[in-house]
Design a protein around this motif. Structure first.
Motif, PDB file in Angstrom:
ATOM      1  N   GLU A  24       0.841  -1.206   0.000  1.00 35.84           N
ATOM      2  CA  GLU A  24       0.000   0.000   0.000  1.00 35.84           C
ATOM      3  C   GLU A  24       0.873   1.253   0.000  1.00 35.84           C
ATOM      4  O   GLU A  24       0.568   2.241  -0.661  1.00 35.84           O
ATOM      5  CB  GLU A  24      -0.900  -0.021   1.245  1.00 35.84           C
ATOM      6  CG  GLU A  24      -2.107   0.882   1.111  1.00 35.84           C
ATOM      7  CD  GLU A  24      -3.071   0.745   2.286  1.00 35.84           C
ATOM      8  OE1 GLU A  24      -3.659   1.766   2.659  1.00 35.84           O
ATOM      9  OE2 GLU A  24      -3.204  -0.375   2.823  1.00 35.84           O
ATOM     10  N   PHE A  35       3.816  10.682  -9.013  1.00 33.55           N
ATOM     11  CA  PHE A  35       3.320  10.999 -10.353  1.00 33.55           C
ATOM     12  C   PHE A  35       2.507  12.305 -10.342  1.00 33.55           C
ATOM     13  O   PHE A  35       2.649  13.139 -11.226  1.00 33.55           O
ATOM     14  CB  PHE A  35       2.460   9.839 -10.885  1.00 33.55           C
ATOM     15  CG  PHE A  35       2.137   9.983 -12.351  1.00 33.55           C
ATOM     16  CD1 PHE A  35       3.090   9.663 -13.322  1.00 33.55           C
ATOM     17  CD2 PHE A  35       0.903  10.462 -12.775  1.00 33.55           C
ATOM     18  CE1 PHE A  35       2.809   9.815 -14.671  1.00 33.55           C
ATOM     19  CE2 PHE A  35       0.621  10.612 -14.120  1.00 33.55           C
ATOM     20  CZ  PHE A  35       1.578  10.291 -15.081  1.00 33.55           C
ATOM     21  N   THR A  36       1.657  12.491  -9.292  1.00 38.96           N
ATOM     22  CA  THR A  36       0.849  13.717  -9.238  1.00 38.96           C
ATOM     23  C   THR A  36       1.717  14.933  -8.935  1.00 38.96           C
ATOM     24  O   THR A  36       1.437  16.032  -9.404  1.00 38.96           O
ATOM     25  CB  THR A  36      -0.268  13.598  -8.175  1.00 38.96           C
ATOM     26  OG1 THR A  36       0.313  13.159  -6.950  1.00 38.96           O
ATOM     27  CG2 THR A  36      -1.344  12.631  -8.610  1.00 38.96           C
ATOM     28  N   PHE A  46       2.405   1.780  -3.519  1.00 31.80           N
ATOM     29  CA  PHE A  46       1.399   2.279  -4.461  1.00 31.80           C
ATOM     30  C   PHE A  46       1.160   3.774  -4.234  1.00 31.80           C
ATOM     31  O   PHE A  46       1.155   4.578  -5.160  1.00 31.80           O
ATOM     32  CB  PHE A  46       0.095   1.496  -4.287  1.00 31.80           C
ATOM     33  CG  PHE A  46      -1.000   1.933  -5.223  1.00 31.80           C
ATOM     34  CD1 PHE A  46      -1.061   1.447  -6.515  1.00 31.80           C
ATOM     35  CD2 PHE A  46      -1.957   2.861  -4.817  1.00 31.80           C
ATOM     36  CE1 PHE A  46      -2.051   1.860  -7.389  1.00 31.80           C
ATOM     37  CE2 PHE A  46      -2.945   3.286  -5.683  1.00 31.80           C
ATOM     38  CZ  PHE A  46      -2.995   2.776  -6.972  1.00 31.80           C
ATOM     39  N   GLU A  47       0.980   4.146  -2.933  1.00 34.85           N
ATOM     40  CA  GLU A  47       0.725   5.539  -2.589  1.00 34.85           C
ATOM     41  C   GLU A  47       1.935   6.412  -2.926  1.00 34.85           C
ATOM     42  O   GLU A  47       1.807   7.543  -3.393  1.00 34.85           O
ATOM     43  CB  GLU A  47       0.384   5.620  -1.091  1.00 34.85           C
ATOM     44  CG  GLU A  47      -0.219   6.930  -0.640  1.00 34.85           C
ATOM     45  CD  GLU A  47      -1.572   7.226  -1.280  1.00 34.85           C
ATOM     46  OE1 GLU A  47      -1.940   8.415  -1.273  1.00 34.85           O
ATOM     47  OE2 GLU A  47      -2.236   6.302  -1.800  1.00 34.85           O
ATOM     48  N   THR A  68      11.504   9.655  -5.305  1.00 35.97           N
ATOM     49  CA  THR A  68      10.057   9.753  -5.032  1.00 35.97           C
ATOM     50  C   THR A  68       9.819  10.888  -4.044  1.00 35.97           C
ATOM     51  O   THR A  68      10.764  11.440  -3.467  1.00 35.97           O
ATOM     52  CB  THR A  68       9.530   8.442  -4.433  1.00 35.97           C
ATOM     53  OG1 THR A  68      10.189   8.227  -3.178  1.00 35.97           O
ATOM     54  CG2 THR A  68       9.784   7.268  -5.353  1.00 35.97           C
ATOM     55  N   ALA A 113       6.737   8.251 -12.722  1.00 36.52           N
ATOM     56  CA  ALA A 113       6.604   7.136 -11.773  1.00 36.52           C
ATOM     57  C   ALA A 113       7.278   5.918 -12.366  1.00 36.52           C
ATOM     58  O   ALA A 113       7.658   5.915 -13.538  1.00 36.52           O
ATOM     59  CB  ALA A 113       5.130   6.849 -11.496  1.00 36.52           C
ATOM     60  N   GLN A 139       4.163   5.904  -5.366  1.00 37.75           N
ATOM     61  CA  GLN A 139       4.235   6.135  -6.818  1.00 37.75           C
ATOM     62  C   GLN A 139       3.123   7.068  -7.290  1.00 37.75           C
ATOM     63  O   GLN A 139       3.337   7.922  -8.147  1.00 37.75           O
ATOM     64  CB  GLN A 139       4.147   4.802  -7.570  1.00 37.75           C
ATOM     65  CG  GLN A 139       5.329   3.870  -7.338  1.00 37.75           C
ATOM     66  CD  GLN A 139       6.650   4.511  -7.712  1.00 37.75           C
ATOM     67  OE1 GLN A 139       6.746   5.250  -8.693  1.00 37.75           O
ATOM     68  NE2 GLN A 139       7.679   4.263  -6.903  1.00 37.75           N
ATOM     69  N   ARG A 140       1.933   6.924  -6.682  1.00 36.72           N
ATOM     70  CA  ARG A 140       0.812   7.784  -7.080  1.00 36.72           C
ATOM     71  C   ARG A 140       1.114   9.243  -6.750  1.00 36.72           C
ATOM     72  O   ARG A 140       0.916  10.145  -7.573  1.00 36.72           O
ATOM     73  CB  ARG A 140      -0.467   7.343  -6.365  1.00 36.72           C
ATOM     74  CG  ARG A 140      -1.715   8.069  -6.844  1.00 36.72           C
ATOM     75  CD  ARG A 140      -2.925   7.735  -5.989  1.00 36.72           C
ATOM     76  NE  ARG A 140      -2.825   8.292  -4.649  1.00 36.72           N
ATOM     77  CZ  ARG A 140      -3.036   9.569  -4.342  1.00 36.72           C
ATOM     78  NH1 ARG A 140      -3.332  10.448  -5.279  1.00 36.72           N
ATOM     79  NH2 ARG A 140      -2.930   9.981  -3.096  1.00 36.72           N
ATOM     80  N   ARG A 141       1.640   9.476  -5.547  1.00 31.34           N
ATOM     81  CA  ARG A 141       1.940  10.852  -5.144  1.00 31.34           C
ATOM     82  C   ARG A 141       3.103  11.424  -5.949  1.00 31.34           C
ATOM     83  O   ARG A 141       3.115  12.612  -6.271  1.00 31.34           O
ATOM     84  CB  ARG A 141       2.283  10.891  -3.648  1.00 31.34           C
ATOM     85  CG  ARG A 141       1.070  10.686  -2.763  1.00 31.34           C
ATOM     86  CD  ARG A 141       1.404  11.016  -1.337  1.00 31.34           C
ATOM     87  NE  ARG A 141       0.330  10.645  -0.441  1.00 31.34           N
ATOM     88  CZ  ARG A 141       0.348  10.886   0.858  1.00 31.34           C
ATOM     89  NH1 ARG A 141       1.397  11.481   1.398  1.00 31.34           N
ATOM     90  NH2 ARG A 141      -0.653  10.537   1.621  1.00 31.34           N
TER      91      ARG A 141
END
Length: 574
Positions: free
Chosen positions: A115, A125-126, A118-119, A160, A131, A121-123
């Motif tokens: 989890e 990318f935003t 995932f979080e 990251t 990512a 990489q998501r953050r």
């Protein structure tokens, strides 16, 4: 039925005569079979044109059970249950087509990803626009290539958002350090804190009052004004407060035909038969009565009319003194060992210490909560300490000399109703609205014994037996229950006294001095007397118009009993 015709193999070399013979034989057999069939049909028997043929002991056909069927209407055999599905699998269906759909477009296999990752990489990318490439192809570069903005990758070095944290100014603060355990006074360990940190200190009384005012304004309750203690005063009702030898009314009389200074209880006690006196003076119901220590030549009472009164037990039986000092009803009273001082606990949230003889209020104590009971420590060397059970579930110990709280026992889950000292005053027992009984070692704020049973009820009145072995408790399910006051504090299931009605009232109870009887008041104003050994109800009589809230057996008289009721009267029985 009959054997099937056996076919014979024809040979090219066979004679024509043999052929003729076989034709004749065949014709005869056909005629015979037709005759037999006609006879069977005429008898009503059915003909099986295709009989079952078993091959090597196994059945040729089995009933097929569809694997999608939810209900089977016959009792299948083992072989039928475990036969393979009929027909071959479709070789042209892919694995995704064969699997049941779990999303609209088909079937998605479960794949595990942390989890946090995932979080992360998501953050990333935003925030940065790139990512890790999520493609899984088993190649060498798997999990190493990045997708997205190439420029941003170069600027941030492919880090990251969690790797790119910048130290904030607070992270550079210096800590107070002293990890030397040998330094007893200065050892800080992990509790050192920061050098520039302000520690939160408990607010002073003025600050607490200001905070309460602010909170009251917020909750729109209006200004909360701290009630100032009522002006204390007392009135002496007798003229001869000092006798010819200069002794006050606290000195026990010696001309009453009984030795009031003896420590030996009467040998045999008897049931009271007649009403001999009534003390009247309180305008509202009485909440508690207490004998003067040892001699019991005086009686102290507190009432809902906010007053405490001291009465004579012998001679003229007058009211000696009235103590005014509470704004609201007085809940409990308690003498110290020599009777020169007593405590009164009222619903105005104050506990007051009075001088019995002069009527002066020595000091007052409050924890801003209603005290339900107050008691001096019975040890002679601890007469400056008293404990009080309050409405906020605590038992608070005060020092009279300094006026400060010295200990708090905070383990109950409801308001504390009674405090009883046991085991030569080394321990005390408390009961509460949480329907439990707790035993405490003096000055240790953790209960050493906790007694709670699903069958137990709240016990608002508790009395220790004269031999210090038993605790009699008034239970709210209309029973008197007995606990041993030594070591195990176990409930004595065999000793239960019933017959009275006390549900909802804290009716006091008492033992006769020789421990042959136990008495209790009840909600209908009756007084009950049971035999201690057999638990049999000996006597009951109407004592008061309202609730009979308290009963006390005189410690020196063998058959005298005092009862107090909500009709404002104290009655003496013999």
């Amino acid at each position: 039925m009959f054997a099937l015709k056996q076919y014979e193999s024809s040979d090219d070399n066979s004679n024509s005569e043999d052929e003729n013979l076989s034709e004749e034989k065949e014709q005869e057999d056909t005629e015979k079979s037709e005759l037999l069939t006609k006879s069977i049909i005429s008898k009503g028997l059915l003909v099986c044109s295709a009989p079952e043929v078993s091959l090597t002991g196994t059945e040729l056909c089995q009933t097929h059970i569809d694997s999608t069927v939810k209900e089977v209407l016959h009792n299948p055999k083992f072989d039928e249950l475990f036969t393979p599905d009929v027909g071959p699998e479709n070789p042209f269906k892919t694995q995704q087509q064969q699997a049941a759909k779990n999303i609209l477009s088909g079937y998605v296999e479960k794949a595990h990803i942390s989890e946090f990752q995932f979080e992360n990489q998501r953050r990333t990318f935003t925030s940065y626009g790139y990512a890790l490439d999520p493609t899984i192809d088993g190649s060498v570069d798997e999990g190493k290539t990045l997708v997205g903005s190439v420029d941003a990758v170069q600027d941030n070095g492919g880090k990251t958002v969690f790797e790119n944290t910048v130290l904030r100014p607070l992270d550079k603060r210096k800590r107070n350090r002293n990890n030397d355990p040998a330094d007893i006074e200065g050892f800080l360990g992990p509790w050192g804190g920061y050098t520039d940190e302000k520690r939160i200190i408990k607010p002073t009384n003025e600050e607490a009052a200001a905070l309460e005012e602010i909170l009251a304004k917020r909750t729109k309750k209006g200004k909360q004004i701290e009630e100032k203690p009522f002006d204390e005063k007392s009135v002496l009702h007798i003229k001869d407060s000092i006798d010819y030898q200069g002794r006050s009314f606290l000195h026990p009389p010696q001309d009453v035909g009984i030795n009031l200074k003896s420590d030996i209880p009467p040998e045999r006690c008897f049931l009271p038969k007649a009403h001999i006196f009534t003390w009247e003076g309180h305008t509202k119901g009485i909440s508690q009565i207490r004998w003067f220590p040892r001699s019991a030549h005086l009686l102290l009472s507190c009432s809902m009319d906010c007053r405490v009164k001291l009465w004579e037990v012998y001679k003229e039986r007058r009211c000696i003194r009235t103590y005014y000092g509470h704004r609201q009803a007085v809940r409990d009273i308690s003498f110290d060992n020599d009777g020169k001082r007593f405590l009164s606990a009222g619903y105005d949230r104050y506990i007051k210490l009075w001088d019995t003889e002069t009527g002066a209020c020595i000091s007052r104590f409050t924890s801003r909560k209603i005290p339900y009971c107050a008691k001096f420590n019975p040890d002679n060397d601890k007469q400056h300490l008293f404990v009080a059970g309050t409405s906020d579930k605590k038992i608070i110990c005060w020092d009279i000399r300094s006026g400060e709280i010295t200990q708090e026992y905070d383990r109950h889950l409801g308001a504390v109703n009674t405090i009883t000292f046991v085991d030569e005053n080394r321990r005390f027992v408390t009961t509460s609205d949480d329907k439990s009984l707790r035993v405490w070692e003096w000055d240790i704020p953790v209960d050493m014994k906790y007694i709670a049973d699903p069958t137990m009820h709240s016990m608002p009145a508790v009395t220790l037996s004269p031999n210090q072995k038993w605790l009699a408790c008034q239970s709210m399910d209309n029973k008197l229950v007995i606990f041993s006051a030594l070591n195990r504090f176990k409930m004595n299931r065999k000793k239960t006294f019933t017959g009275h009605m006390v549900a909802g009232y804290a009716c006091g109870l008492d033992f006769s001095p020789d421990m042959s009887y136990i008495t209790s008041g009840d909600a209908d104003g009756k007084c009950y007397v049971w035999d201690w050994k057999t638990t049999k109800l000996y006597k009951k009589w109407k004592a008061h118009d309202g609730v009979c809230i308290s009963t006390l057996w005189h410690p020196h008289e063998p058959s005298r009993l005092v009862t107090a009721g909500w009709d404002g009267k104290i009655k003496y029985w013999d």
